[in-house]
Design a protein around this motif. Structure first.
Motif, mmCIF file in Angstrom:
data_model
loop_
_atom_site.group_PDB
_atom_site.id
_atom_site.type_symbol
_atom_site.label_atom_id
_atom_site.label_comp_id
_atom_site.label_asym_id
_atom_site.label_seq_id
_atom_site.Cartn_x
_atom_site.Cartn_y
_atom_site.Cartn_z
ATOM 1 N N MET A 259 40.938 -64.418 12.766
ATOM 2 C CA MET A 259 41.901 -64.760 13.794
ATOM 3 C C MET A 259 43.259 -64.615 13.566
ATOM 4 S SD MET A 259 40.026 -67.528 16.404
ATOM 5 C CE MET A 259 39.001 -66.883 17.566
ATOM 6 N N VAL A 260 43.441 -64.424 11.817
ATOM 7 C CA VAL A 260 44.713 -64.196 11.317
ATOM 8 C C VAL A 260 44.551 -62.909 10.500
ATOM 9 C CG1 VAL A 260 45.477 -66.880 11.509
ATOM 10 C CG2 VAL A 260 44.343 -65.543 9.427
ATOM 11 N N HIS A 261 45.903 -62.444 9.834
ATOM 12 C CA HIS A 261 45.696 -61.310 9.229
ATOM 13 C C HIS A 261 45.294 -61.841 7.746
ATOM 14 C CE1 HIS A 261 47.213 -58.101 11.953
ATOM 15 N NE2 HIS A 261 47.938 -58.931 12.289
ATOM 16 N N VAL A 262 44.248 -61.348 7.145
ATOM 17 C CA VAL A 262 43.657 -62.093 5.796
ATOM 18 C C VAL A 262 44.796 -61.817 4.681
ATOM 19 C CG1 VAL A 262 42.160 -61.916 4.254
ATOM 20 C CG2 VAL A 262 41.530 -61.657 6.536
ATOM 21 N N GLY A 263 45.407 -60.399 4.874
ATOM 22 C CA GLY A 263 46.419 -60.206 3.871
ATOM 23 C C GLY A 263 47.533 -60.970 3.955
#
Length: 421
Positions: A259-263
């Motif tokens: 649910m968020v950009h992992v990077g």
């Protein structure tokens, strides 16, 4: 392996994709689906046709519940006798203590799988049909329910589930699915069939207590670490921050949704995620990793050693030395596998250290979380990740038992001291 190869051929068919893909890409996707990983070298929704997506779903369902389970289920549908050999395979696959009641146990498992997925499908459809219409709402619901329960992490949305960050119903439905799937069928059947907690097995007690504890700790840590990160949850209302932190804490074991950009996560959060992916879920489940019970046994055995105890105890039960040795072997072999694959990737790829390590551990734990480099891997890198996903799903010990035939010792050597530490 045969399932993966069949899936590769089906995905390479002209009507399975909207544009031609390479054999390596087809193999990578089939491996990722069968091992219920979720890593993808292309966008699923825009590249695969309806046929291709159905092939993907079939591979996920077979890979999650287990090939042996479906093979024996097919025998039962054809009213064929389930022989002793197949019963032994099932006993090993689902970590059963005896052969008695194995087929009945399988029926219960398959019934539980389809009932759980059916209930979740109805609940999710109630949310997504009004939003996406009947056709897309029902299909999206079915796809994500199967992907979630089997801990696959594949999504038909371009940015996975980022658009649903802070959405309470979607978060609870999907997270509940992959937590239940990751507990293991043995645990689920134990809880459902036993009348009292006192009758639960030690494995069930460890899994339930361990899952609750590790999920709670991970949620609190991620909430604290990402609180001020404006690229992830920093700009969200406090309620959405808690909800998204919870989802990102439970998804590494081993669902792969995000649910968020992992990077964009903090390095400390990524390191925590790496540990959670390496630990994984429960034995005889849709999850992989070294397994939570393995991790807990090693921790308890270590604490017992420092306390001067000869045998570790859990829930007023003694853990056999055989289980401790097995746990240590699993952790050691898994660490060597991850290190070897990661070392090879540092040679073949030109990405930074942490994203590459993330990719490797994610493949081993069949998680599917990525820092965004999967689609840019070289063909050699794709083959390395394929091998790691395959070994991570079947388990490193399975490979070692095939290569090294166990034998009983007919004699013992004299003892001598080895200085350690």
């Amino acid at each position: 392996m045969i399932t993966i190869l069949i899936g590769t051929v089906l995905l390479k068919l002209p009507f399975a994709t909207t544009a031609p893909i390479t054999w390596t890409n087809a193999l990578f996707t089939a491996t990722s689906a069968t091992t219920v990983t979720g890593l993808s070298v292309f966008d699923i929704a825009s590249t695969l046709t309806l046929f291709g997506e159905i092939v993907l779903l079939a591979l996920i369902q077979i890979g999650g519940v287990g090939l042996m389970a479906f093979a024996v289920a097919l025998l039962m549908l054809l009213k064929r006798r389930v022989g002793m050999k197949n019963r032994m395979f099932l006993q090993e696959s689902f970590s059963q203590q005896s052969l008695g009641g194995t087929v009945k146990f399988l029926k219960n498992i398959l019934g539980f799988v389809f009932i759980t997925e059916g209930i979740a499908f109805i609940l999710l459809s109630l949310l997504w049909v009004p939003e996406f219409g009947w056709k897309h709402g029902l299909y999206y619901s079915l796809f994500h329910v199967i992907s979630a329960f089997n801990n696959a992490g594949f999504s038909l949305f371009p940015e996975n589930l980022i658009g649903f960050a802070g959405d309470l119903p979607v978060t609870l439905i999907l997270s509940s699915l992959f937590i239940i799937g990751g507990l293991g069928f043995t645990v689920v059947m134990d809880v459902v069939t036993k009348r009292s907690r006192k009758q639960w097995s030690l494995h069930t007690k460890i899994m339930l207590a361990g899952t609750l504890t590790i999920n709670l700790i991970a949620t609190v840590l991620l909430f604290a670490l990402e609180y001020h990160n404006m690229k992830t949850i920093g700009s969200m209302p406090i309620g959405d921050k808690v909800l998204t932190s919870y989802f990102q804490a439970v998804t590494p074991r081993t669902a792969g949704f995000n649910m968020v950009h992992v990077g964009d996560m903090e390095d400390s959060s990524l390191l925590l995620t790496l540990l959670l992916m390496f630990i994984g879920g429960g034995s005889a489940s849709t999850a992989s990793g070294i397994k939570l019970t393995t991790f807990i046994v090693i921790v308890v055995a270590t604490l017992a050693y420092f306390r001067g105890m000869t045998e570790p105890h859990l829930f007023k039960r003694t853990v056999k030395s055989e289980i401790i040795f097995r746990s240590l072997a699993i952790a050691a072999v898994s660490s060597m596998l991850v290190f070897t694959a990661f070392f090879m990737l540092t040679i073949t790829e030109s990405f930074p250290f942490l994203p590459l390590l993330m990719e490797t551990v994610s493949a081993f734990g069949t998680v599917g979380l990525s820092a965004g480099i999967t689609g840019d891997l070289s063909p050699v890198g794709e083959w390395i990740i394929c091998a790691v996903m395959f070994l991570g799903r079947i388990g490193p010990l399975t490979l070692f038992f095939l290569l090294i035939r166990p034998k009983k010792e007919s004699f013992k050597y004299s003892y001598d001291r080895v200085h350690t530490g």
